[in-house]
Design an enzyme around this catalytic site. Structure first.
Site, PDB file in Angstrom:
ATOM      1  N   GLU A 176       0.796  -1.241   0.000  1.00  0.00           N
ATOM      2  CA  GLU A 176       0.000   0.000   0.000  1.00  0.00           C
ATOM      3  C   GLU A 176       0.823   1.283   0.000  1.00  0.00           C
ATOM      4  O   GLU A 176       0.638   2.155   0.866  1.00  0.00           O
ATOM      5  CB  GLU A 176      -0.986  -0.045   1.178  1.00  0.00           C
ATOM      6  CG  GLU A 176      -1.909  -1.256   1.085  1.00  0.00           C
ATOM      7  CD  GLU A 176      -2.815  -1.450   2.304  1.00  0.00           C
ATOM      8  OE1 GLU A 176      -2.768  -0.618   3.222  1.00  0.00           O
ATOM      9  OE2 GLU A 176      -3.571  -2.434   2.313  1.00  0.00           O
ATOM     10  N   ASN A 217       2.172  -4.513  -3.525  1.00  0.00           N
ATOM     11  CA  ASN A 217       0.779  -4.918  -3.311  1.00  0.00           C
ATOM     12  C   ASN A 217      -0.037  -3.689  -2.908  1.00  0.00           C
ATOM     13  O   ASN A 217       0.407  -2.892  -2.085  1.00  0.00           O
ATOM     14  CB  ASN A 217       0.764  -5.961  -2.170  1.00  0.00           C
ATOM     15  CG  ASN A 217      -0.550  -6.674  -1.991  1.00  0.00           C
ATOM     16  OD1 ASN A 217      -1.099  -7.207  -2.956  1.00  0.00           O
ATOM     17  ND2 ASN A 217      -1.056  -6.716  -0.767  1.00  0.00           N
ATOM     18  N   HIS A 253     -10.342  -5.556  -2.904  1.00  0.00           N
ATOM     19  CA  HIS A 253     -11.414  -5.412  -1.900  1.00  0.00           C
ATOM     20  C   HIS A 253     -12.519  -4.576  -2.561  1.00  0.00           C
ATOM     21  O   HIS A 253     -12.411  -3.346  -2.638  1.00  0.00           O
ATOM     22  CB  HIS A 253     -10.893  -4.690  -0.652  1.00  0.00           C
ATOM     23  CG  HIS A 253      -9.889  -5.495   0.117  1.00  0.00           C
ATOM     24  ND1 HIS A 253     -10.221  -6.640   0.800  1.00  0.00           N
ATOM     25  CD2 HIS A 253      -8.561  -5.319   0.317  1.00  0.00           C
ATOM     26  CE1 HIS A 253      -9.143  -7.137   1.401  1.00  0.00           C
ATOM     27  NE2 HIS A 253      -8.126  -6.354   1.104  1.00  0.00           N
ATOM     28  N   GLU A 281      -6.213 -10.272  -2.322  1.00  0.00           N
ATOM     29  CA  GLU A 281      -7.060 -10.135  -1.115  1.00  0.00           C
ATOM     30  C   GLU A 281      -8.540  -9.993  -1.475  1.00  0.00           C
ATOM     31  O   GLU A 281      -9.266  -9.187  -0.885  1.00  0.00           O
ATOM     32  CB  GLU A 281      -6.619  -8.914  -0.284  1.00  0.00           C
ATOM     33  CG  GLU A 281      -5.150  -8.912   0.090  1.00  0.00           C
ATOM     34  CD  GLU A 281      -4.746  -7.771   1.019  1.00  0.00           C
ATOM     35  OE1 GLU A 281      -5.634  -7.087   1.562  1.00  0.00           O
ATOM     36  OE2 GLU A 281      -3.525  -7.570   1.198  1.00  0.00           O
ATOM     37  N   ASP A 283     -12.358  -9.783  -1.875  1.00  0.00           N
ATOM     38  CA  ASP A 283     -13.668  -9.938  -1.241  1.00  0.00           C
ATOM     39  C   ASP A 283     -14.625  -8.910  -1.843  1.00  0.00           C
ATOM     40  O   ASP A 283     -14.203  -7.960  -2.506  1.00  0.00           O
ATOM     41  CB  ASP A 283     -13.641  -9.868   0.296  1.00  0.00           C
ATOM     42  CG  ASP A 283     -12.899  -8.688   0.884  1.00  0.00           C
ATOM     43  OD1 ASP A 283     -12.811  -7.641   0.207  1.00  0.00           O
ATOM     44  OD2 ASP A 283     -12.422  -8.788   2.035  1.00  0.00           O
TER      45      ASP A 283
HETATM   46  O1  9MR Z   1      -7.695  -8.690   7.725  1.00  0.00           O
HETATM   47  C1  9MR Z   1      -6.790  -7.904   8.475  1.00  0.00           C
HETATM   48  C2  9MR Z   1      -7.408  -7.517   9.805  1.00  0.00           C
HETATM   49  O2  9MR Z   1      -7.566  -8.667  10.617  1.00  0.00           O
HETATM   50  C3  9MR Z   1      -6.563  -6.488  10.501  1.00  0.00           C
HETATM   51  O3  9MR Z   1      -7.232  -6.032  11.658  1.00  0.00           O
HETATM   52  C4  9MR Z   1      -6.282  -5.331   9.553  1.00  0.00           C
HETATM   53  C5  9MR Z   1      -5.415  -4.268  10.208  1.00  0.00           C
HETATM   54  O4  9MR Z   1      -5.076  -3.263   9.319  1.00  0.00           O
HETATM   55  O5  9MR Z   1      -5.628  -5.808   8.397  1.00  0.00           O
HETATM   56  C6  9MR Z   1      -6.444  -6.664   7.666  1.00  0.00           C
HETATM   57  O6  9MR Z   1      -5.816  -7.056   6.476  1.00  0.00           O
HETATM   58  C7  9MR Z   1      -5.488  -6.003   5.571  1.00  0.00           C
HETATM   59  C8  9MR Z   1      -4.243  -6.414   4.833  1.00  0.00           C
HETATM   60  O7  9MR Z   1      -3.224  -6.736   5.742  1.00  0.00           O
HETATM   61  C9  9MR Z   1      -3.779  -5.330   3.879  1.00  0.00           C
HETATM   62  N1  9MR Z   1      -4.833  -4.939   2.977  1.00  0.00           N
HETATM   63  C10 9MR Z   1      -6.118  -4.629   3.594  1.00  0.00           C
HETATM   64  C11 9MR Z   1      -6.563  -5.758   4.505  1.00  0.00           C
HETATM   65  C12 9MR Z   1      -7.938  -5.470   5.092  1.00  0.00           C
HETATM   66  O8  9MR Z   1      -7.890  -4.348   5.929  1.00  0.00           O
END
Ligand code: 9MR
Length: 365
Positions: A176, A217, A253, A281, A283
């Protein structure tokens, strides 16, 4: 009747894939349904019979899921192992998880996921090495000079990649890096080190495990626009400088009905740089509780993503960000939204599951 394209898998498929396809065909005939149907209970040949991972393998792509170390047993563990051939630790390899104190590592949770993957013949995507979020407090509040901060970053990358050397297929090295308008995100790394932190992180990761595939990513780069243009410019520049980058991950997402129509074309332009691409990722969130029309739209959205990947030869796979609505991050982050994954909260396959199976059966476009 099955189309020629659906049968085309026979020509290039492995023995496992052929068996899988045969099982689909038997189930298909006895159910009287079509392989492209996304819905009715009675016409659901694939859910009970052929694991999605076998259908994906027949197409030469990986099908992965995010997974938490607390969910390796029971129903979540058995569905993950049966249906997916790749896993991404949802939080367990992030900086705050592995290095909660400076220089003191805790690999237990990440190691558990890697062991699970090995036991079930799954590959692991390492997530992630350098990100602005989920950093430990000692790092965000520490009084480091810029040079010290760079050294801390390089040591972390080196130590983590070395620990997992030979066991991680692909790393999200930098996660990111951009804001939605395509500017560099003013997180800790960019603010203090400028854009050079990115090339440095890739070089350190490559030195520690030359066999691992190294990815940038991000989310919101699926369609062509300012953010994906910024990622494209960065990837181009890294390639030109000879930085060891192998691929770009598209998080995907999505909100319901919002898969960009140019997703395939965008994946293709990155592949044109000589890079792999992957959906990392996936969804599709919606207002909850879902109704039948929303679930049908969601199935169409999953279908569109699978087809975009299948149509691009360098698309290595699709990973869903959790496979069940029971554990998805979405309701915690988006008020009133959820139902974003292919299985409902009781671990029953949804129309989105059938859409994934059908798209894999239909094959590369
Ligand atoms: O799914 C993850 C969640 O359990 C955490 O609380 C969160 C914290 O930022 O991160 C989520 O995963 C993220 C991923 O690491 C990076 N891209 C976005 C995802 C969804 O927020």
């Amino acid at each position: 009747m099955l189309s020629k394209r659906a049968l085309g898998v026979v020509a290039g498929g492995s023995a496992v894939a052929l068996l899988a396809l045969a099982a689909v065909l038997v189930a298909h005939r006895s159910s009287g349904g079509g392989p492209s149907g996304t819905a009715a209970q009675g016409a659901r040949p694939t859910a009970a019979t052929v694991p999605l991972r076998d259908l994906a393998a027949a197409r030469g792509i990986h099908l992965g899921t995010a997974l938490a170390a607390t969910r390796l047993t029971g129903t979540p563990g058995s569905i993950a192992a049966r249906q997916f051939d790749a896993v991404t630790p949802e939080n367990e390899m992030k900086w705050e998880s592995v290095e909660p104190e400076r220089g003191t590592y805790d690999w237990a949770a990440g190691d558990a996921i890697v062991a699970f993957a090995k036991a079930h013949g799954m590959q692991v995507r390492g997530h992630n090495l350098v990100w602005h979020s989920q950093l430990p407090e000692w790092l965000t509040t520490g009084d480091f000079s810029d040079d010290e901060l760079r050294a801390v970053m390089l040591k972390h990358v080196t130590d983590e990649v070395t620990h997992y050397k030979g066991r991680i297929a692909a790393w999200d090295v930098v996660n990111e890096p951009f804001t939605d308008d395509g500017g560099y995100r003013a997180g800790l790394w960019y603010r203090r080190l400028g854009v050079s932190y990115i090339a440095d992180a890739f070089r350190a990761a490559h030195a520690a495990d030359p066999a691992a595939k190294l990815y940038l990513n991000d989310y919101g780069i699926e369609g062509i626009g300012p953010k994906s243009d910024a990622m494209y410019a960065l990837a181009t520049s890294l390639k030109q400088q000879g930085v060891p980058i192998d691929g770009v991950g598209f998080q995907a997402h999505f909100a319901l009905g919002r898969v960009p129509a140019d997703f395939r074309a965008n994946l293709q332009r990155f592949a044109g740089l000589g890079l792999d691409v992957a959906v990392t990722e996936l969804d599709v969130r919606m207002p909850t509780p879902p109704d039948a029309a929303s679930l049908r739209q969601q199935a169409d959205d999953y279908d569109a993503v699978l087809r975009a990947c299948l149509a691009v030869a360098r698309c290595r796979g699709v990973t869903v960000w959790g496979f069940s609505d029971a554990t998805s991050w979405v309701p915690g982050a988006f008020h009133g939204q959820g139902a974003a994954t292919p299985y409902d909260a009781h671990y029953r396959p949804k129309p989105a599951y059938d859409a994934i199976a059908a798209a894999l059966l239909a094959g590369r476009g």
